[in-house]
Structure formats: C-alpha cells, structure tokens
Enzyme design. Structure first.
Site, short mmCIF file in Angstrom:
data_model
loop_
_atom_site.label_atom_id
_atom_site.label_comp_id
_atom_site.label_asym_id
_atom_site.label_seq_id
_atom_site.Cartn_x
_atom_site.Cartn_y
_atom_site.Cartn_z
N TYR A 1 0.84 -1.21 0.00
CA TYR A 1 0.00 0.00 0.00
C TYR A 1 0.87 1.25 0.00
O TYR A 1 0.64 2.20 -0.76
CB TYR A 1 -0.92 0.00 1.23
CG TYR A 1 -1.98 1.08 1.17
CD1 TYR A 1 -3.27 0.80 0.71
CD2 TYR A 1 -1.69 2.39 1.56
CE1 TYR A 1 -4.23 1.79 0.64
CE2 TYR A 1 -2.65 3.39 1.49
CZ TYR A 1 -3.92 3.09 1.03
OH TYR A 1 -4.87 4.07 0.96
N PHE B 1 -6.61 19.61 -24.99
CA PHE B 1 -7.31 18.38 -25.35
C PHE B 1 -8.71 18.43 -24.72
O PHE B 1 -8.94 19.22 -23.82
CB PHE B 1 -6.51 17.17 -24.87
CG PHE B 1 -7.16 15.86 -25.24
CD1 PHE B 1 -7.40 15.55 -26.57
CD2 PHE B 1 -7.55 14.97 -24.26
CE1 PHE B 1 -8.02 14.36 -26.90
CE2 PHE B 1 -8.17 13.78 -24.59
CZ PHE B 1 -8.41 13.46 -25.91
N ASP B 2 -9.63 17.59 -25.19
CA ASP B 2 -11.02 17.73 -24.71
C ASP B 2 -11.17 17.54 -23.20
O ASP B 2 -11.88 18.29 -22.55
CB ASP B 2 -12.00 16.84 -25.51
CG ASP B 2 -11.72 15.35 -25.41
OD1 ASP B 2 -10.64 14.99 -24.92
OD2 ASP B 2 -12.58 14.55 -25.82
N ASP C 1 1.53 19.00 -21.41
CA ASP C 1 0.60 17.88 -21.40
C ASP C 1 1.26 16.87 -22.34
O ASP C 1 1.15 16.97 -23.56
CB ASP C 1 -0.77 18.36 -21.92
CG ASP C 1 -1.79 17.24 -21.98
OD1 ASP C 1 -1.43 16.08 -21.68
OD2 ASP C 1 -2.96 17.52 -22.32
N ALA D 1 1.39 13.57 -23.13
CA ALA D 1 0.92 12.22 -23.48
C ALA D 1 1.76 11.59 -24.60
O ALA D 1 2.02 10.40 -24.58
CB ALA D 1 -0.55 12.28 -23.89
N LYS E 1 -0.77 6.58 -23.54
CA LYS E 1 -0.23 6.87 -24.86
C LYS E 1 1.24 6.42 -24.88
O LYS E 1 1.53 5.25 -24.98
CB LYS E 1 -0.35 8.36 -25.18
CG LYS E 1 -1.74 8.96 -25.43
CD LYS E 1 -2.87 8.51 -24.64
CE LYS E 1 -4.16 9.25 -24.86
NZ LYS E 1 -4.39 10.41 -24.06
N HIS F 1 -19.99 13.94 -26.73
CA HIS F 1 -19.72 12.92 -27.76
C HIS F 1 -19.68 11.51 -27.19
O HIS F 1 -19.90 10.55 -27.90
CB HIS F 1 -18.42 13.24 -28.49
CG HIS F 1 -17.23 13.42 -27.61
ND1 HIS F 1 -17.10 14.50 -26.77
CD2 HIS F 1 -16.14 12.65 -27.40
CE1 HIS F 1 -15.96 14.40 -26.11
NE2 HIS F 1 -15.36 13.29 -26.47
C1 LIG Z 1 -5.48 11.27 -23.61
C2 LIG Z 1 -5.12 12.65 -23.31
C3 LIG Z 1 -5.48 13.25 -22.10
C4 LIG Z 1 -6.37 12.57 -21.08
O1 LIG Z 1 -5.83 11.39 -20.60
P1 LIG Z 1 -6.70 10.13 -20.17
O2 LIG Z 1 -5.66 9.13 -19.79
O3 LIG Z 1 -7.53 9.72 -21.32
O4 LIG Z 1 -7.54 10.55 -19.00
C5 LIG Z 1 -5.03 14.54 -21.87
N1 LIG Z 1 -4.31 15.21 -22.77
C6 LIG Z 1 -3.95 14.66 -23.94
C7 LIG Z 1 -3.13 15.43 -24.91
C8 LIG Z 1 -4.35 13.37 -24.25
O5 LIG Z 1 -4.02 12.85 -25.44
#
Ligand SMILES: *Cc1c(COP(=O)(O)O)cnc(C)c1O
Length: 466
Positions: free
Chosen positions: A75, A127-128, A218, A220, A261, A452
């Site tokens: 833990y 991103f969304d 960000d 990813a 990603k 969506h």
């Molecule tokens: C996928 C993504 C996110 C969100 O991440 P999740 O793991 O889906 O919650 C944020 N920013 C970017 C650029 C992404 O591609």
C-alpha cells in the site's frame, strides 16, 4: 540503426494474438442502429479494426508483462513506485512525481489546485478532457494554435505550435495575475497530432518567464513529439531522442501525462512538477480521490509497466516504425483523394470530413456521419472531432458548428500490421467512390459535459434537406 530499405517493418514479432471481430454489413447496420449512431456505444468485439483511440489500446512488450509479475503491491512505499519515480525523474527532471490512474485525474487535481473562476489557462490547444477539467474548475481554457494549423491541406513541419504573439496579446488584455498556467500539448492531439518545435517551446517558455506564468507540458505523446523534432528541426538530426525529450521537459515547470499513450501501457498517468506548494495541495487531492501518494489509483504492477514503457518508447527503431505507419495510412488515403490533415500526425490520420462530404452541412455532423459509414462498410471505428465533440451550444441546447469536422483514425501502438492498414485504405477507396450515399445525422439526446461520449443520434430523413 541505419535502415536503407524503403519498407519500414514492424520492429517486433508477435507472441500473443487475439482474434478480430468479423461481422457482416447487415449485422453492423443493426449494431449501428442499436448504438444510436454513436461509436462509443458499440461492443468492441463487433469492431474489426479499432482506430477509435490510441489511448490504452497498445500492446505491452514481454518485458512489461514480466514487470507486471514482479510488481510490488504494498500500500505504501512499494518498490514499484520508486522504480516509477526514478524513471520519470530521470526523464523529466522534476522532483515531485505524483502517480494518477490516467491523464484526466492529473487534470482534475491540478486545475482543482490552480483553476477557479476568473482565471484563464492558455495553451497551443487543450485536449477535450483538459478543456473540460479547466472549465469544471470555473476557469476558462483559451487556445492559441498557429494559423497554419487550420490550413489542413498545406503541409508544415510544426503545426502543433502555439501562436506566441496572440498569447502575449491575451496576457496583456487579461492580466498575467489571472493566468496561472500555460499548457503546451505535445503532440497537439486536438489539431491533428501535430508536433511542437523546440523553438516554439523555448518561445513559450520565454513568454511565460516574462510574465511570471508557469508552463506545463501535457506530454501524453512526448516521444512522438521528440522524434518529429529529430526529423524536422534544424540541429537535432544527430541528437538521441531521449535527450531531445529531456530538453523539452527542461523548458517546463511541470508536466502531466496520460501514460496510456507514450508509456505503452493500458492504464496510468502522472503529474510532475517542482513547485512544492502546488504539489502538497495536489497530493491532498490525490489522497482524497485517487489513493495514497505512492500508488495514486494504480496497482503496483501498473507502475512497474509504466517505468519500462517509458524506456521502450524512446527506442528509435520503434519511433521510426510508429511515425511511418501513420504516414503510410495518410499516403494511402490521399491516393484515393481523401482529404486529410497534411502531414499525418504522430498517432494517426485525421480525415477532413468537411471537405470530403460537402453535401452534408455542419449542423448535420458530417464527421460523425463519415465515422458511421466507415463502421458500416468496413467495421472500422474512428472518432469524430467536430461539432459533436467541440460544438458549443446555444441557449436552447442546439449545437453550433465547430470550426472543423474531422474523423481521427488513431493507431494503437504495436497492435495492427501493415495488412490491416491496407484494408483500411481499400475501404476508404470504396467510400470515396460512393460518398454521395452518406447522409447527415441529427441529435436525439446529448449531455452537457463531453457530449460525444453519450449522445444519441439518427440519420436525417430523406427530403428533410441538407
Ligand atoms: C489522452 C489525453 C489526455 C487525457 O488522458 P486520459 O488518460 O484519457 O484521461 C489529456 N491530454 C492529452 C493530450 C491526451 O491525449
């Protein structure tokens, strides 16, 4: 490794296989109707080639599966956490490493700490989920893409860049004290998976320094972005991708990552920074909503797999194959006269549905209509990035057209081979010849946040006009 051949091969062999969902067109029509023309509502086993997303859909390596078995499930203070922390510190240079179960958890926590009413977050493009979390905190998310990002047809090397002059104008207008953060999304997912240049990251950092604003990545798809810099930016051709990535992180004050990603895993993420005040608050939120600070909503084995994935993703043979596979799909579509965001992005190809289906007006969701046609004809699942995802709503709740109507064909990492992609190209060839048959859609039901994912639609009745 030098590779002198034209054919770029998958730099792996397959150890475990999973059957694909073969269906008839008739079956798929029923599936589509039952899913209310929303591809998020389809059972994955009814999809043949799933290009819905590259998020969490990749194949792990034998080494990662090995890591899963030796994961420490304690833990607190698990060995796997320290492996995870060490890997991320080495890559990013940040001190405070906070594990989260996926990217949006990092966003929820971060904007819970620094967001709020009256504040603005500026970005090359949110991103969304980032936008939704900024807005949920009460703050406003402002995008400053460069002009060439919206010129889909004309190729440019770094369409993911931010318009620094426009950002500065905005900062002067609203006051830097109201802007806690600039987010550079690498690569720029919402606008085609396009890379950001090192020069642009440096300029953004310079701007942020000048006004005392923090800059986060960000990140990813940091490895794909770094590889594009190696390929396209002057002075980086001889530089190892890992060093390019480290240089990117060095320019920022923090980062968050959806590990689904470029960490080559199915779940996970992190939030990393140097600021101790922010990180202390973030850890409190983490414990409240995710879990203790050495696992953050993940199992020990997940942390182990992420640490290994972050090393594997920087293998340049992998990255060469990765970037080439998206290009290959893009070239195939262009050969059939299918307009795409040119050049293809790092993690997939974005089809310009507005240009491809001019007979369907934006309020009838041309990109969603194309995504549905792809499923119906070929069992291929892509995702709409258009009015359904990003369209603002008027007071009556009616969708207002978004600036773009795209279908993203995102490529899972290490999952499909070239013949799968050849098949996708062939299906597109058929659709291109018969595109007049595709009809627009109308909304039956849609939620307020991220519509969506849950919206219900139906085809527009013939004779209702387009
Ligand atoms: C996928 C993504 C996110 C969100 O991440 P999740 O793991 O889906 O919650 C944020 N920013 C970017 C650029 C992404 O591609």
């Amino acid at each position: 490794m030098e590779w002198k051949w034209k054919t770029i091969i998958e730099p792996f062999k397959i150890k475990t296989v999973e059957p694909l969902g073969l269906t008839t067109r008739e079956e798929r029509l029923t599936v589509l109707e039952q899913a209310h023309y929303n591809l998020f509502n389809i059972r994955a086993e009814k999809v043949l080639v799933d290009l819905l997303t590259d998020s969490g859909t990749g194949a792990m390596s034998a080494a990662q599966w090995g890591g899963i078995m030796v994961g420490d499930e304690s833990y607190a203070g698990a060995r796997s956490y320290y492996n995870f922390e060490k890997e991320i510190r080495g890559l990013t240079g940040f001190d405070e490493i906070i594990p989260v179960h996926q990217g949006r958890a990092a966003e929820k926590i971060l904007f819970g700490v620094i967001g709020g009413k009256g504040r603005y977050i500026i970005s090359n493009s949110h991103f969304d989920t980032t936008r939704a979390n900024v807005e949920f905190s009460g703050a406003q998310a402002m995008d400053f893409p460069v002009k060439e990002a919206m010129d889909f047809d004309r190729p440019a090397p770094f369409k993911g860049n931010a318009d620094i002059a426009a950002m500065e104008k905005f900062i002067k207008e609203k006051g830097a004290e109201n802007i806690p953060l600039c987010v550079m999304t690498v690569t720029n997912n919402s606008l085609g998976g396009q890379p950001v240049s090192m020069q642009n990251l440096k300029a953004a950092r310079g701007l942020c320094r000048k006004y005392g604003i923090s800059m986060f990545l960000d990140c990813a798809r940091f490895a794909e972005n770094a590889y594009f810099i190696k390929l396209r930016e002057k002075g980086y051709a001889q530089c190892p991708v890992k060093e390019i990535a480290q240089e990117m992180f060095k320019l920022a004050d923090g980062a968050w990552m959806s590990a689904k990603k470029d960490a080559l895993v199915n779940i996970g993420g992190f939030l990393a920074m140097n600021d101790r005040t922010w990180s202390a608050k973030a850890r409190q939120m983490l414990i409240l909503t995710e879990g203790f600070s050495t696992y953050g909503g993940l199992a020990g084995r997940d942390l182990e797999a992420i640490a290994i994935g972050l090393r594997e993703v920087l293998d340049e043979n992998y990255l060469q194959y990765r970037i080439r596979s998206a290009q290959y799909l893009g070239e195939g579509l262009l050969n059939h006269g299918v307009p795409i965001i040119n050049p293809p992005g790092g993690h997939g190809v974005y089809v310009n549905a507005k240009k491809f289906l001019p007979h369907i007006k934006p309020h009838q969701f041309p990109a969603q209509a194309l995504a549905c046609a792809l499923y119906l004809e070929g069992g291929i699942r892509g995702v709409e990035i258009g009015t359904l995802m990003f369209g603002k709503r008027d007071k009556a709740g009616k969708f207002l057209p978004a600036p773009m109507e795209l279908v993203r064909l995102a490529m899972p990492r290490r999952v499909y081979t070239q013949s799968h992609i050849d098949y996708v190209i062939e299906v597109f060839g058929w659709i291109a010849k018969n595109k007049k048959r595709i009809k627009g859609l109308e909304i039956m039901e849609a939620s307020e946040i991220l519509p969506h994912f849950t919206a219900k639609l139906k085809p527009v009745k013939p004779g209702k006009g387009t």
